[in-house]
Design an enzyme around this catalytic site. Structure first.
Site, short mmCIF file in Angstrom:
data_model
loop_
_atom_site.label_atom_id
_atom_site.label_comp_id
_atom_site.label_asym_id
_atom_site.label_seq_id
_atom_site.Cartn_x
_atom_site.Cartn_y
_atom_site.Cartn_z
N GLY A 18 0.81 -1.21 0.06
CA GLY A 18 -0.11 0.25 -0.09
C GLY A 18 0.79 1.33 0.03
O GLY A 18 1.98 1.17 0.40
N HIS B 48 -4.53 1.57 7.50
CA HIS B 48 -3.03 2.34 7.53
C HIS B 48 -3.09 3.24 6.41
O HIS B 48 -2.59 4.51 6.75
CB HIS B 48 -2.06 1.03 7.12
CG HIS B 48 -0.80 1.72 7.26
ND1 HIS B 48 0.27 1.19 8.28
CD2 HIS B 48 0.04 2.47 6.50
CE1 HIS B 48 1.28 1.79 8.30
NE2 HIS B 48 1.31 2.51 7.30
N GLU B 49 -3.60 3.08 5.38
CA GLU B 49 -3.29 4.19 4.20
C GLU B 49 -4.24 5.35 4.46
O GLU B 49 -3.91 6.55 4.20
CB GLU B 49 -3.73 3.36 2.81
CG GLU B 49 -2.73 2.29 2.50
CD GLU B 49 -1.26 2.54 2.66
OE1 GLU B 49 -0.86 3.85 2.67
OE2 GLU B 49 -0.62 1.63 2.87
N CYS C 138 5.86 0.15 7.38
CA CYS C 138 5.63 1.26 6.56
C CYS C 138 6.75 1.85 5.78
O CYS C 138 7.75 2.09 6.33
CB CYS C 138 4.94 2.53 7.58
SG CYS C 138 4.66 4.03 6.84
N LEU C 139 6.49 2.14 4.70
CA LEU C 139 7.81 2.64 3.69
C LEU C 139 8.22 3.77 4.19
O LEU C 139 9.30 4.18 4.10
CB LEU C 139 6.99 2.86 2.35
CG LEU C 139 6.97 1.40 1.50
CD1 LEU C 139 6.31 1.84 0.11
CD2 LEU C 139 8.41 0.83 1.00
N HIS D 262 -2.92 7.59 6.82
CA HIS D 262 -1.75 8.36 6.28
C HIS D 262 -2.47 9.72 5.71
O HIS D 262 -1.94 10.91 5.95
CB HIS D 262 -1.28 7.70 5.07
CG HIS D 262 0.25 6.76 5.40
ND1 HIS D 262 1.14 7.52 6.20
CD2 HIS D 262 0.64 5.73 5.31
CE1 HIS D 262 2.01 6.55 6.38
NE2 HIS D 262 1.49 5.50 5.93
N GLN E 262 2.96 10.03 1.32
CA GLN E 262 4.21 9.34 1.55
C GLN E 262 5.06 9.79 0.42
O GLN E 262 6.45 9.28 0.34
CB GLN E 262 4.00 7.89 1.67
CG GLN E 262 3.51 7.42 3.01
CD GLN E 262 3.39 5.92 2.90
OE1 GLN E 262 2.31 5.30 2.45
NE2 GLN E 262 4.10 5.29 3.54
ZN LIG Z 1 2.64 3.61 5.91
#
Ligand SMILES: [Zn+2]
Length: 186
Positions: A46, A138-139, A96-97, A142, A51
């Site tokens: 995702g 999670h997204e 998480c990236l 964000h 991000q």
């Molecule tokens: Zn993340």
């Protein structure tokens, strides 16, 4: 299509809520394609617009990337997504990236229903459980300017951030690459 740079915590864009997309147009679709390409290139499941330093409410998710390269049958591209229903509880280990190498369990709803627009601007409803439910939460977090460490208890968050800042230091000194390979991060 382009692979975009990932913003790393504590970059301010990650704690800033995004704004709704008013018109889903060609420019929006180009951005969605770049976001998608970036997610697949970095082996993410995702990725949210914040991000990659963009404050439009857009995210992409693929919790079941196929065995065949180029299989995108599990791809979701969501514009202005909102959770309209939550059910149950699950504890899931997330990465998480924007937090390289940090993996921690987080409490989430076990099932969610999300309303959004698709890449053509048409309303869609997505229901997910297990990893898909976790990825959606999670997204969408964000897009609200919320990161997964915000979902941890105060003590756990403190320990996690301490470890993370050590990783960040070695990234900044060039001692290690930003992203490790082959992890299903969000
Ligand atoms: Zn993340």
């Amino acid at each position: 299509m382009a692979v975009l740079d990932i913003s790393l915590y504590p970059d301010q864009v990650l704690t800033t809520p995004g704004s709704d997309v008013e018109t889903v147009d060609e420019d929006t679709r180009r951005f969605i394609d770049d976001l998608t390409e970036t997610m697949y290139t970095l082996n993410g499941v995702g990725l949210a617009a914040n991000q990659v330093n963009d404050l439009r409410r857009i995210c992409v998710i693929d919790t079941r990337p196929g065995d065949q390269p180029g299989d995108r049958s599990g791809l979701l591209q969501l514009v202005n997504p909102r959770i309209v229903h939550r059910q149950g509880h699950v504890r899931w280990e997330e990465g998480c990236l924007s937090f390289p190498d940090l993996f921690e369990s987080v409490d989430r709803a076990a099932k969610v229903r999300v309303e959004a627009l698709d890449r053509e601007g048409k309303p869609i409803t997505v229901e997910g459980e297990e990893l898909l439910a976790v990825a959606l939460q999670h997204e969408i977090d964000h897009l609200d300017g919320v990161v997964f460490v915000d979902r941890m208890s105060r003590l756990k968050r403190k320990m996690a951030l301490k470890r993370y800042y050590r990783t960040l230091e070695s990234i900044k000194s060039g001692a290690r690459p930003v992203h490790s390979e082959g992890k299903g991060v969000l």
